[in-house]
Design a protein around this motif. Structure first.
Motif, short mmCIF file in Angstrom:
data_model
loop_
_atom_site.label_atom_id
_atom_site.label_comp_id
_atom_site.label_asym_id
_atom_site.label_seq_id
_atom_site.Cartn_x
_atom_site.Cartn_y
_atom_site.Cartn_z
N LEU A 135 0.82 -1.21 0.00
CA LEU A 135 0.00 0.00 0.00
C LEU A 135 0.85 1.26 0.00
O LEU A 135 0.57 2.23 -0.72
N GLN A 136 1.94 1.25 0.79
CA GLN A 136 2.81 2.42 0.90
C GLN A 136 3.93 2.43 -0.13
O GLN A 136 4.75 3.34 -0.14
N GLN A 137 3.99 1.38 -0.95
CA GLN A 137 5.00 1.26 -2.01
C GLN A 137 6.42 1.41 -1.46
O GLN A 137 7.23 2.17 -1.97
N ILE A 138 6.69 0.66 -0.41
CA ILE A 138 8.01 0.68 0.23
C ILE A 138 8.90 -0.38 -0.41
O ILE A 138 8.53 -1.55 -0.46
N ASP A 139 10.07 0.04 -0.87
CA ASP A 139 10.99 -0.86 -1.57
C ASP A 139 12.15 -1.33 -0.70
O ASP A 139 12.85 -2.28 -1.05
N VAL A 140 12.39 -0.63 0.43
CA VAL A 140 13.57 -0.90 1.25
C VAL A 140 13.13 -1.14 2.69
O VAL A 140 12.24 -0.45 3.21
N ALA A 141 13.75 -2.13 3.34
CA ALA A 141 13.42 -2.45 4.73
C ALA A 141 14.67 -2.69 5.55
O ALA A 141 15.69 -3.16 5.04
N ILE A 142 14.58 -2.36 6.85
CA ILE A 142 15.64 -2.64 7.81
C ILE A 142 15.13 -3.74 8.73
O ILE A 142 14.05 -3.63 9.30
N LEU A 143 15.91 -4.81 8.86
CA LEU A 143 15.48 -5.97 9.62
C LEU A 143 16.26 -6.06 10.94
O LEU A 143 17.47 -6.26 10.95
#
Length: 226
Positions: A143-151
Motif C-alpha cells: 500500500l505504501q509502495q516501500i521498496d527498502v526495509a531494515i530488519l
C-alpha cells in the motif's frame, strides 16, 4: 544509480563522495582538486579519477571539480532528488535507536513505517513513525509502495520476515541479524553484523598495528564521518 553497470567497489564509494561534496557546498566551497578530495575521504587520487571516469568527464584539467555541479550529479545518480521511504521490521532496542536517528542528516531517506509483534507497540507512533502489526506488513508494504526495509528481529524469525518482505515487494533489505537469508535474485541484502565488525576491528588492532591503512578498505570508507 547510473544506467550502465559500474564496479561494486565504486558504487560503495559514491555516497562517500556525495556526502563530502555536500559538506563542501554547505561550507561555501566552489571547487576542489582530486588531491584535496583524496586527502579528505582517504581514497587515493587514482581511484577517485577512475571512479569518476565511469560517468564521463566530470572535472576540468587545471581546475579540478566544480563542487555544486559534482554534488548535483551524484545526488541525481544516487536518487537523492527523491524521497525514499523505508520500513523498520522489529522495534526493539536497536529498532528504537534507529527510529530516534531516522536518518536526520539525510532529507531523502526516512523510516515511514515500523512493524512489530508486541501489542503494546502496535497502533502507537514513535518519533512520528506509525507502528503496525507484523500481520499487516505485506499489505502495508504494498500500500505504501516501500521498496527498502531494515530488519532488526530475533535470528529465529529472520528468514520468515525476509519471506514476508519479498512477498510485500521489497527490493532491498538491510539485515542487522547474524542470519544469512535466502532471497530471490532481484532482492539485494546488505548484512550489518555489529559484533562481527567489532571483533574484526579488535583483531586488526591486535595483529596489524604496524600495517599501513589500505585506501581500498571498504569498511574504513563506509565509516567516514564528516
Amino acid at each position: 544509480m547510473a544506467e550502465k553497470k559500474i564496479p561494486k567497489a565504486t558504487a560503495r564509494r559514491l555516497p562517500l563522495y556525495y556526502r563530502y561534496l555536500r559538506f563542501l557546498y554547505e561550507a561555501g566551497k566552489e571547487r576542489i582538486s582530486s588531491a584535496k578530495l583524496s586527502e579528505a575521504v582517504k581514497v587515493d587520487s587514482a581511484t577517485i579519477r577512475r571512479d569518476f571516469s565511469y560517468f564521463g568527464a566530470l572535472g576540468k584539467r587545471g581546475y579540478g571539480y566544480d563542487v555544486e555541479e559534482l554534488m548535483n550529479f551524484f545526488s541525481k545518480t544516487l536518487n537523492q532528488d527523491r524521497l525514499t521511504n523505508v520500513a523498520l521490521i522489529g522495534v526493539g532496542n536497536l529498532g528504537q535507536a534507529l527510529l530516534n536517528y531516522n536518518f536526520r542528516r539525510n532529507n531523502n531517506i526516512r523510516i515511514s513505517a515500523g512493524f512489530d509483534v508486541k501489542d503494546e507497540l502496535i497502533g502507537t507512533i514513535h518519533q512520528g513513525v506509525p507502528i503496525y502489526s507484523i500481520d499487516d506488513m505485506v499489505e502495508q508494504l504494498d500500500l505504501q509502495q516501500i521498496d527498502v526495509a531494515i530488519l532488526t528481529v530475533p535470528s529465529e524469525v529472520a528468514q520468515e520476515m525476509a519471506n514476508k518482505l519479498v512477498e510485500g515487494g521489497v527490493k532491498g533489505i538491510m539485515n542487522f541479524t547474524p542470519i544469512r537469508m535466502t532471497v530471490p535474485e532481484h532482492v539485494r541484502v546488505h548484512n550489518v553484523d555489529l559484533t562481527n565488525e567489532l571483533q574484526t576491528l579488535i583483531y586488526f588492532i591486535n595483529y596489524y598495528q604496524d600495517i599501513e591503512k589500505p585506501h581500498e578498505n571498504e569498511e574504513e570508507i563506509d565509516g567516514f564521518i564528516i
